[in-house]
Each structure stands twice: as C-alpha cells, then as structure tokens.
Design an enzyme around this catalytic site. Sequence first.
Site, short mmCIF file in Angstrom:
data_model
loop_
_atom_site.label_atom_id
_atom_site.label_comp_id
_atom_site.label_asym_id
_atom_site.label_seq_id
_atom_site.Cartn_x
_atom_site.Cartn_y
_atom_site.Cartn_z
CE LYS A 23 -3.30 1.93 3.37
NZ LYS A 23 -3.67 1.89 4.57
CB SER A 77 -6.51 4.66 4.02
OG SER A 77 -5.70 4.06 4.72
CB SER A 123 -7.12 1.71 6.66
OG SER A 123 -7.49 2.85 6.78
#
Length: 514
Positions: free
Chosen positions: A94, A172, A196
Amino acid sequence: MNRAQGSTGSPQALSDDLAYATAAELAMRIRRRELSPVEVVDAAIARIEARNPSVNAFVHLGLDDARTQARLTERAVVAGEDLGPLHGVPSALKDLFDFKPGWPASLGGIRALENNVVNGYCAFCERMEHRGGAVLLGKTNSSLMGFRGTCDNYLFGASRNPFDLTKNTGGSSGGSAAAVADGLLPIAEGSDAGGSIRIPSAWCGVYGYKPSFGRVPFLASPNAFGNADSPFLFEGPITRTVEDAAIALDVLAGYDARDPFSLTGPAPDFTAATRRSIRGLRIAYSPDLDVFPIDRGIADVVGEAVRAFEEAGAHVEEVTLGITRSQRELSDVWSRLYMLLNLQALDDMKRRGTDLLGDHRADFPPEYLYWVEQAERMSGLDFFRDQAVRTEVHHALRGVLDDHDLLVTPTLACPPVDNTGDGNTLGPSVINGEPVDPLIGWCLTYFVNFTGHPAASVPAGLSDGLPVGMQIIGRRDADVDVLAASATFERLRPWHRSYEICAERPLGPQELAS
C-alpha cells in the site's frame, strides 16, 4: 518448468486462467512445478496492465524488480530449496507508511511527495518477501495520510470499485481491495488505524483481517511508542479467501525486537484455525454498536448473515454494549488522536527539510486541515481526556467479550458512495436522518483501533448489487477464534460467485487497447 495444463502459453491467456486463483492454489502449483513463478508474475502483470486503468488500484508498478524476483524464486524451485508458504505468489504494498527500498512513498497521494523514496522496509514487505517468498508487483492507492474511510487523493485520484466503477472502494487501503476483488492478484497489504483494512474490504466484497495488537510487528520511526498512544496501528492481509489470509498471517506474525509492543512467544497456527469448528461458541450480535445509524439494506443483509453461525452450532445473542457517548463524540476522539500521530510524522519530515504544512499546504484537503487545527490546539489534559473516552470503549467491548467468544456487527453503516472526481471523495454526512462525520463516522471499525482486539470483515452478501461487510471481533490475542468463525461463514455462505460481477464487467477502449 511445465506450463499450466490447458494454457495457450500467452501471458494474457494465462492471466485469464489464473485471475481468481487463490494464493494457496498458486503456491501449491508452483511447488509442484505445474506453474513457474515467472509465468505467474507475467500473467498478473498482463491483467494489471489490462484492467488497472479502470479501477486505479495500482499507483506504482515495480515491474523490473518483480520480474527479477520472479526469476530468483524460480531458480529456488528448480534447485529444490526450501520454499516459503507464498513462494512465487504475486502481492502488493500500500502507498502509505509502507515501504520497500527504492520504491516511491507518497504517503497517500501527497503531491509534493510524488518522488519521495524511503529506503527501508515495512514489516509486510520484509516478511512477505523474505519469509513467504511472495513477489511484490507495486504499490496500491490510498487516502492521504490514511485520514479518511474513502480512497481518494489529489495526486492519483480515486480508486474505483470493481463492482460499480462509479463508486468508491473505501479506504484507506482502497487500491489493495480493488486489486484483489478485480482479480489482479490474490493478496495485498492493508494497514489499519481506524478500519483501513476492513472498510475497503467491506465495500469491495473481499476478506480483510486486522490482527490483535502486537501480533504482527509494526515498524515505526522515529517514535515506536506512539503506536500505543494513538489509535492502535496494524498491518494485515486483504484476500478473497479466509485461508489465504491465514497463510499470510502465518508468514507475518511473530516477535520483532524493533517493535516494543510485539508479542513474544510462538504464534498460533492460523491456517489450522480455519479448519476448526465453532460449535458451542457464544457469539454476541450488535446491529449498531449501540450508537450508529445503519442503512436499512446493510442492516438486513448482516441480520440475515449472522444466522449462519447458529447453523454451525454457535449460540448467537443480540446485545448492547452500554456505550453512553454519541457516535459523533467518539469519531471526534479518533480524529484528534490519529491526527496527533500525523502531526508527529509531518514534524519529522519538516526537521528533515520538507515542510509540507507550510510550503505545500494546498496538497491537503480542507477536512484534513481542519483536524490539523483541532489537534494543534490540544493540551496535554485534552489528550488524556480523549484516552479516558477510549478506555470507556475498551471496557464496553471487554464487558461483552467477557461473556462471549466473539462480537459480530456490520462493518460499515452505509453502502459505497459515488466518486466525486475532484480528489476529495467523502463518505456520507447523514445516515437515516442522523448527522455523521463524513471522514470516519460511518465506520463501525475504529472501536477496535481504540482497543487492539482482532477483527475481520467478511463479505456478507449484496445490497442493490453492491457488497456488504460483516465485522467479526474477537477477544484480545484470540485471532484463531475470528479466523475459525470467518472460515465457517465462508463455507456456509460462500461469496466467490460475486466476483463474476467484477470479472464480467465490460472494459473500456483504454483497457482494450492495452
């Protein structure tokens, strides 16, 4: 090495054949020499190049590194070396506080950091590559500094939901969830400070696992101790199957002296837990964690899904937690505490010569800057008052879990929202007539970042054609219970046919040309 039986031999054809193969299956076929790591990685790259333009899941592709690593993993197979549990399996990092030497780190799409490089490893990268044998293909899209439950930013724009490209993926870790749901790879990294991992897993119909605090080390610098004062931070897997997540946890978990909160002693066998019965377990069900307004479609899907545990022989009881504060009070506490951690990171960058809030303030959306101002006004006493509220949530969860093995809730209070196209997609401001914070107030996930309990989001079904997530929360350190319940639900309510919606969506001219 032998090519896959029935394959035409072209990367695109093999890409279609392997798109929804599990990590467990790919690793097994590589060990048996039915597939080579090189052709598996080439097939994943071909699918990314064909489909990523529509979902905007990947924001950096490290293809030269990936192909080099694939060749090295293939040599290890040929040489008969000991192979990791995910040897040759494609994965991704990520683009937030998640690092691989030489790769860019924009910290969630901050324009001034487009070419920023951090020459260090996060735990996910280090252990997936070195312990697991996985091959990392690139980095996936995130929200700026991870400070919202949607996935959008000014640098890369929004990630788009493979079930409906007009919708957001959730954040996220939205790029990772979109990549897994769209069959670009079987497993990707998520990190989780308020949900997230679980938020995008819920909206993209995949399985997201947030381990117990300390189970997977979190390598933070310069302040490793801040991970206890802020909402707890986690790294974990996003997958399409519970077994794949368990295999990843077998790779990721274990003590690391660099993390002062890393759990000592041997980790449990997470993969074995997925084969365990849940008969006789006591499961608490909260339809709203006492305080959240829940969209009717979400409530109906999760209310039906929880009955699967009764079919498996568990005892399910609807409960209240005794939460006395409003959901808006609680989301404000999360925002203040997490922003303090953000401010520390920004201050560290300023001392190193990059003053983002001074020289590049326009890179930050107004909602973020509002919480910067709120956190900057906080006194030490304000900080401890917020920690006291956090403790109230801990006591409420503990009270339920003292009498029950698991707590089940909706993951989110609403379905996926429309992308706005301006780099600043927000969640809803009102649900069922009740105002909520559009950044995080519709997420029933941040409660367990206050407390450190393990939690997963399981695909519970569809509402109006869009995925709905069900959250399973376990006692501290009882990750095996969460995995056992998740795997039982997967067997009784398999969700894998839902990916046909993603796989069969028409590709636009841009993708067809690639």
